[in-house]
Design a protein around this motif. Structure first.
Motif, short mmCIF file in Angstrom:
data_model
loop_
_atom_site.label_atom_id
_atom_site.label_comp_id
_atom_site.label_asym_id
_atom_site.label_seq_id
_atom_site.Cartn_x
_atom_site.Cartn_y
_atom_site.Cartn_z
N HIS A 7 -70.78 88.40 15.97
CA HIS A 7 -71.59 88.86 14.84
C HIS A 7 -70.72 88.84 13.58
CE1 HIS A 7 -74.30 90.16 18.00
NE2 HIS A 7 -73.32 90.89 18.51
N GLY A 8 -71.32 89.21 12.47
CA GLY A 8 -70.57 89.30 11.22
C GLY A 8 -70.03 87.96 10.77
N ASP A 9 -68.76 87.94 10.34
CA ASP A 9 -68.15 86.71 9.83
C ASP A 9 -68.00 85.63 10.89
OD1 ASP A 9 -67.93 87.81 7.30
OD2 ASP A 9 -65.84 88.44 7.58
N ASN A 10 -68.12 85.99 12.16
CA ASN A 10 -68.03 85.02 13.24
C ASN A 10 -69.39 84.65 13.82
OD1 ASN A 10 -65.09 84.51 13.64
ND2 ASN A 10 -65.07 86.74 13.79
N HIS A 11 -70.46 85.05 13.11
CA HIS A 11 -71.83 84.75 13.57
C HIS A 11 -71.98 83.25 13.82
CE1 HIS A 11 -76.17 85.00 13.94
NE2 HIS A 11 -76.23 83.95 13.13
N GLY A 12 -72.64 82.92 14.91
CA GLY A 12 -72.86 81.53 15.28
C GLY A 12 -71.91 81.04 16.35
N LEU A 13 -70.85 81.78 16.58
CA LEU A 13 -69.89 81.41 17.62
C LEU A 13 -70.25 82.11 18.92
CD1 LEU A 13 -67.28 80.00 18.48
CD2 LEU A 13 -66.03 82.04 17.71
N VAL A 14 -70.31 81.34 19.99
CA VAL A 14 -70.56 81.88 21.33
C VAL A 14 -69.56 81.21 22.27
CG1 VAL A 14 -72.24 82.24 23.17
CG2 VAL A 14 -73.02 82.13 20.79
N VAL A 15 -68.77 82.01 22.96
CA VAL A 15 -67.79 81.48 23.90
C VAL A 15 -67.95 82.17 25.25
CG1 VAL A 15 -66.11 80.85 22.11
CG2 VAL A 15 -65.97 83.08 23.20
N ALA A 16 -67.50 81.47 26.28
CA ALA A 16 -67.52 82.02 27.64
C ALA A 16 -66.11 81.91 28.21
CB ALA A 16 -68.50 81.25 28.51
N GLU A 17 -65.71 82.97 28.91
CA GLU A 17 -64.40 82.99 29.54
C GLU A 17 -64.56 83.30 31.02
OE1 GLU A 17 -62.40 86.13 27.49
OE2 GLU A 17 -62.07 84.92 25.69
N ILE A 18 -63.66 82.73 31.80
CA ILE A 18 -63.62 83.01 33.23
C ILE A 18 -62.17 83.33 33.59
CG2 ILE A 18 -63.38 80.56 33.83
CD1 ILE A 18 -64.96 81.17 36.41
N GLU A 19 -61.97 84.42 34.31
CA GLU A 19 -60.63 84.77 34.79
C GLU A 19 -60.47 84.23 36.20
OE1 GLU A 19 -58.95 88.60 34.20
OE2 GLU A 19 -59.89 88.84 32.23
N LEU A 20 -59.31 83.65 36.44
CA LEU A 20 -59.03 82.99 37.71
C LEU A 20 -57.80 83.60 38.37
CD1 LEU A 20 -59.51 79.35 36.35
CD2 LEU A 20 -61.16 80.69 37.66
N ASP A 21 -57.65 83.34 39.65
CA ASP A 21 -56.48 83.81 40.38
C ASP A 21 -55.28 82.90 40.16
OD1 ASP A 21 -57.88 85.97 41.50
OD2 ASP A 21 -58.63 84.71 43.13
N HIS A 22 -55.52 81.61 39.90
CA HIS A 22 -54.46 80.67 39.58
C HIS A 22 -55.06 79.58 38.68
CE1 HIS A 22 -56.01 77.86 42.65
NE2 HIS A 22 -56.14 78.93 43.41
N GLU A 23 -54.19 78.91 37.93
CA GLU A 23 -54.66 77.99 36.90
C GLU A 23 -55.48 76.81 37.43
OE1 GLU A 23 -52.03 77.08 33.57
OE2 GLU A 23 -50.70 78.65 34.33
N ASP A 24 -55.24 76.40 38.66
CA ASP A 24 -55.95 75.25 39.22
C ASP A 24 -57.13 75.64 40.09
OD1 ASP A 24 -54.11 73.53 38.02
OD2 ASP A 24 -52.73 73.71 39.71
N GLN A 25 -57.51 76.90 40.07
CA GLN A 25 -58.60 77.38 40.92
C GLN A 25 -59.92 76.72 40.52
OE1 GLN A 25 -59.03 81.63 40.88
NE2 GLN A 25 -60.71 81.61 42.32
#
Length: 154
Positions: A105-123
């Motif tokens: 929201h606010g000054d970053n309105h329009g940005l939507v990101v998704a994150e996923i946490e993993l057990d290891h980088e190649d998972q």
């Protein structure tokens, strides 16, 4: 030491969030050093202080501690002059992982990101159909950077 392994992506559409409850988060940065960022975050009457180490690939150290919400609000007001991040976070389980989708929201309105946490980088993980380009290594998408240079000014 706690280690966070996280991958971040742009989101191409948001219709999948219709009817899903999210939580409003307000956060600011007390330190933007390359070696460590220090964040204060508030959600309703809860607050946390988080220290994150330097990002190396998709990995970085992370330490998080609950703090009084009134203290956090005072820190945001008095110690975060560059701006705060205002976003709604949605948590979506999918195939044994939880996607965190942030609608800014606010000054970053329009940005939507998704994150996923993993057990290891190649998972391996399932890519939902609304997932766009990966921005894991792009520092513009770090919340600490968005507090200084909001998406609306790119």
């Amino acid at each position: 030491m706690a280690v966070e392994i996280e991958r971040k992506f742009r989101v191409t559409r948001t219709d999948f969030l219709d009817g899903v409850d999210g939580e409003r988060l307000i956060q600011g940065y007390l330190s933007h050093a390359r070696q460590a960022t220090v964040r204060v975050r508030v959600h309703d009457d809860q607050a946390w202080l988080t220290i994150k180490g330097e990002t190396r690939g998709a990995r970085r150290s992370e330490f998080e501690y609950p703090i009084p919400a009134d203290d956090a609000r005072a820190m945001l007001e008095e110690m975060c002059p560059e701006g705060v991040i205002d976003k709604t976070r949605y948590r979506l389980p999918l195939d044994g992982h939880v996607w965190e989708v942030d609608v800014f929201h606010g000054d970053n309105h329009g940005l939507v990101v998704a994150e996923i946490e993993l057990d290891h980088e190649d998972q391996p993980f399932t890519r939902p159909p609304w997932l766009g380009e990966e921005v894991t290594g792009d520092p513009r998408y770090y919340n600490s950077a968005l507090s200084r240079t909001p998406y609306g000014r790119w």
